[in-house]
Design a protein around this motif. Structure first.
Motif, PDB file in Angstrom:
ATOM      1  N   TRP A   1      -6.946  -1.854   6.306  1.00 40.46           N
ATOM      2  CA  TRP A   1      -5.857  -0.927   6.599  1.00 40.46           C
ATOM      3  C   TRP A   1      -4.534  -1.653   6.774  1.00 40.46           C
ATOM      4  CZ3 TRP A   1      -6.637   3.631   5.047  1.00 40.46           C
ATOM      5  CH2 TRP A   1      -7.901   4.197   5.122  1.00 40.46           C
TER       6      TRP A   1
ATOM      7  N   CYS B   1      -3.711  -4.209   4.935  1.00 39.61           N
ATOM      8  CA  CYS B   1      -3.288  -4.423   3.548  1.00 39.61           C
ATOM      9  C   CYS B   1      -2.717  -3.147   2.950  1.00 39.61           C
ATOM     10  CB  CYS B   1      -4.474  -4.915   2.714  1.00 39.61           C
ATOM     11  SG  CYS B   1      -5.006  -6.599   3.101  1.00 39.61           S
ATOM     12  N   MET B   2      -3.328  -2.017   3.256  1.00 41.26           N
ATOM     13  CA  MET B   2      -2.809  -0.744   2.753  1.00 41.26           C
ATOM     14  C   MET B   2      -1.424  -0.477   3.331  1.00 41.26           C
ATOM     15  SD  MET B   2      -5.102   0.437   0.679  1.00 41.26           S
ATOM     16  CE  MET B   2      -4.682   2.168   0.482  1.00 41.26           C
TER      17      MET B   2
ATOM     18  N   THR C   1       1.464  -2.527   1.703  1.00 34.24           N
ATOM     19  CA  THR C   1       1.848  -2.276   0.313  1.00 34.24           C
ATOM     20  C   THR C   1       2.418  -0.884   0.067  1.00 34.24           C
ATOM     21  OG1 THR C   1      -0.439  -1.611  -0.181  1.00 34.24           O
ATOM     22  CG2 THR C   1       0.162  -3.902  -0.576  1.00 34.24           C
TER      23      THR C   1
ATOM     24  N   TYR D   1       2.701   3.836   4.487  1.00 36.84           N
ATOM     25  CA  TYR D   1       1.659   4.484   5.275  1.00 36.84           C
ATOM     26  C   TYR D   1       1.907   4.233   6.768  1.00 36.84           C
ATOM     27  CZ  TYR D   1      -0.609   4.305   0.717  1.00 36.84           C
ATOM     28  OH  TYR D   1      -0.887   4.422  -0.625  1.00 36.84           O
TER      29      TYR D   1
ATOM     30  N   SER E   1      -2.023   2.880  -3.579  1.00 41.25           N
ATOM     31  CA  SER E   1      -3.353   2.721  -2.986  1.00 41.25           C
ATOM     32  C   SER E   1      -4.147   1.646  -3.722  1.00 41.25           C
ATOM     33  CB  SER E   1      -4.105   4.053  -3.016  1.00 41.25           C
ATOM     34  OG  SER E   1      -3.430   5.030  -2.246  1.00 41.25           O
TER      35      SER E   1
ATOM     36  N   GLY F   1      -2.897  -1.677  -2.680  1.00 39.09           N
ATOM     37  CA  GLY F   1      -3.421  -2.030  -1.373  1.00 39.09           C
ATOM     38  C   GLY F   1      -4.843  -2.556  -1.452  1.00 39.09           C
TER      39      GLY F   1
ATOM     40  N   THR G   1      -4.734  -5.983  -3.040  1.00 40.01           N
ATOM     41  CA  THR G   1      -4.206  -6.942  -2.069  1.00 40.01           C
ATOM     42  C   THR G   1      -5.281  -7.366  -1.086  1.00 40.01           C
ATOM     43  OG1 THR G   1      -1.983  -5.990  -2.234  1.00 40.01           O
ATOM     44  CG2 THR G   1      -2.461  -7.301  -0.275  1.00 40.01           C
ATOM     45  N   TRP G   2      -6.049  -6.413  -0.604  1.00 39.67           N
ATOM     46  CA  TRP G   2      -7.134  -6.707   0.323  1.00 39.67           C
ATOM     47  C   TRP G   2      -8.174  -7.612  -0.330  1.00 39.67           C
ATOM     48  CZ3 TRP G   2     -12.367  -4.875   0.184  1.00 39.67           C
ATOM     49  CH2 TRP G   2     -13.103  -5.184   1.335  1.00 39.67           C
TER      50      TRP G   2
END
Length: 320
Positions: free
Chosen positions: A251, A253-254, A257, A260, A290, A293, A296-297
């Protein structure tokens, strides 16, 4: 690689649209002030360390690579199905099928390459400029092109160069989206074999195309030049070290990017027009951000820790 003449004393070349825009001289100032663009992550007694992977770039290689691959797959199937619907295979149709196959191969290559570039890469690929010993040190992952490169091991390496054997250039490349034309700029360092042999044995860049521009490339070089040649400051006045702000959870990472959680309010306050456009194109923006993200994670989860060798640590001393 063919031998190349020393470029450090050739000065400026005519400004063009692409290629080498300028060859810098160590003893010549190119701007009034130097900048780091926030790329310096550590300072030492007589050295500065530049980050090689900006936090905001994690996941971008996989996203852009898979997007390119999807376009290639779409183009291949579009032409292939169109030919198959005709039910007649002639020379023209066979050539279309052949080129459709090339589209699929191109898409497969880009998909695999982008995944490999993003996963199991070093947590950073830093560069240290050491003025006391007149050395430059790098940690990087060596990658290989071609289909053979997709199945080859990509080793982690550490390199050490003599500063006096390194020449700096301002490069530019013209890119187009079909509707617009733009230039991407880069600060490129070329490494010669020896003082008597100008064969280029390596090259590396500081910064990326999203950070660097026509004005910022000379300014970044100027800071490095002054630091190495004139005893300049580790950081320009008012500049700060790049914070260590790696996101660890999915979360985080989300949130890093996209707009959120708390970032939605911050972006709405600071980038209202951009956020309005984002809401208008919500069905496109949300899936894209999304995916970024998630990528990225995955990039952070598979990243490989790095550590400078004891020899380099002794050479640069402890952080200030």
């Amino acid at each position: 690689m063919q031998a190349a003449p020393s470029i450090v004393d050739q000065g400026q070349v005519p400004l063009g649209l692409s290629g080498v825009l300028r060859r810098f001289k160590r003893g010549e100032s190119v701007t009034e002030t130097g900048v780091t663009l926030g790329m310096v992550k550590n300072v030492y007694d007589s050295a500065i360390e530049y980050t090689g992977i900006s936090p905001g770039m994690r996941g971008m290689l996989m996203l852009s690579g898979l997007f390119t691959a999807s376009i290639a797959f779409w183009g291949g199937q579009f032409f292939l199905f169109d030919i198959l619907k005709r039910g007649k295979i002639g020379i023209f149709e066979a050539s279309i099928i052949f080129f459709s196959g090339l589209f699929f191969l191109f898409g497969i290559y880009f998909a695999i390459k982008s995944i490999r570039l993003e996963l199991f890469r070093p947590e950073d690929e830093p560069t240290i400029f050491d003025r006391k010993n007149r050395k430059v040190y790098r940690i990087y992952r060596e990658t290989y092109a071609g289909w053979g490169g997709l199945v080859s091991a990509w080793p982690m390496k550490t390199a050490e160069y003599d500063w006096d054997l390194i020449d700096a250039e301002h490069h530019a490349a013209v890119t187009t989206t079909g509707a617009t034309i733009s230039r991407q700029h880069g600060l490129i360092f070329l490494v010669r074999k020896s003082a008597t042999d100008s064969t280029l044995v390596d090259s590396f860049a500081i910064g990326n195309s999203m950070q660097m521009g026509e004005v910022t490339v000379p300014a970044v070089w100027e800071h490095i030049r002054r630091f190495m040649e004139e005893g300049g400051p580790h950081l320009p006045p008012g500049d700060v070290l790049r914070p260590i702000d790696r996101p660890y959870t999915f979360w985080q990472c989300m949130a890093a990017t996209g707009p959120y959680g708390a970032k939605f309010r911050i972006w709405w306050r600071e980038q209202t027009a951009l956020m309005v456009l984002g809401l208008i194109f919500f069905p496109i923006i949300l899936p894209t951000m999304s995916l970024l993200g998630v990528f990225t994670w995955l990039s952070y989860r598979t990243s490989i820790p790095i550590k400078w060798s004891p020899e380099v640590q002794v050479a640069i001393q402890s952080p200030q």
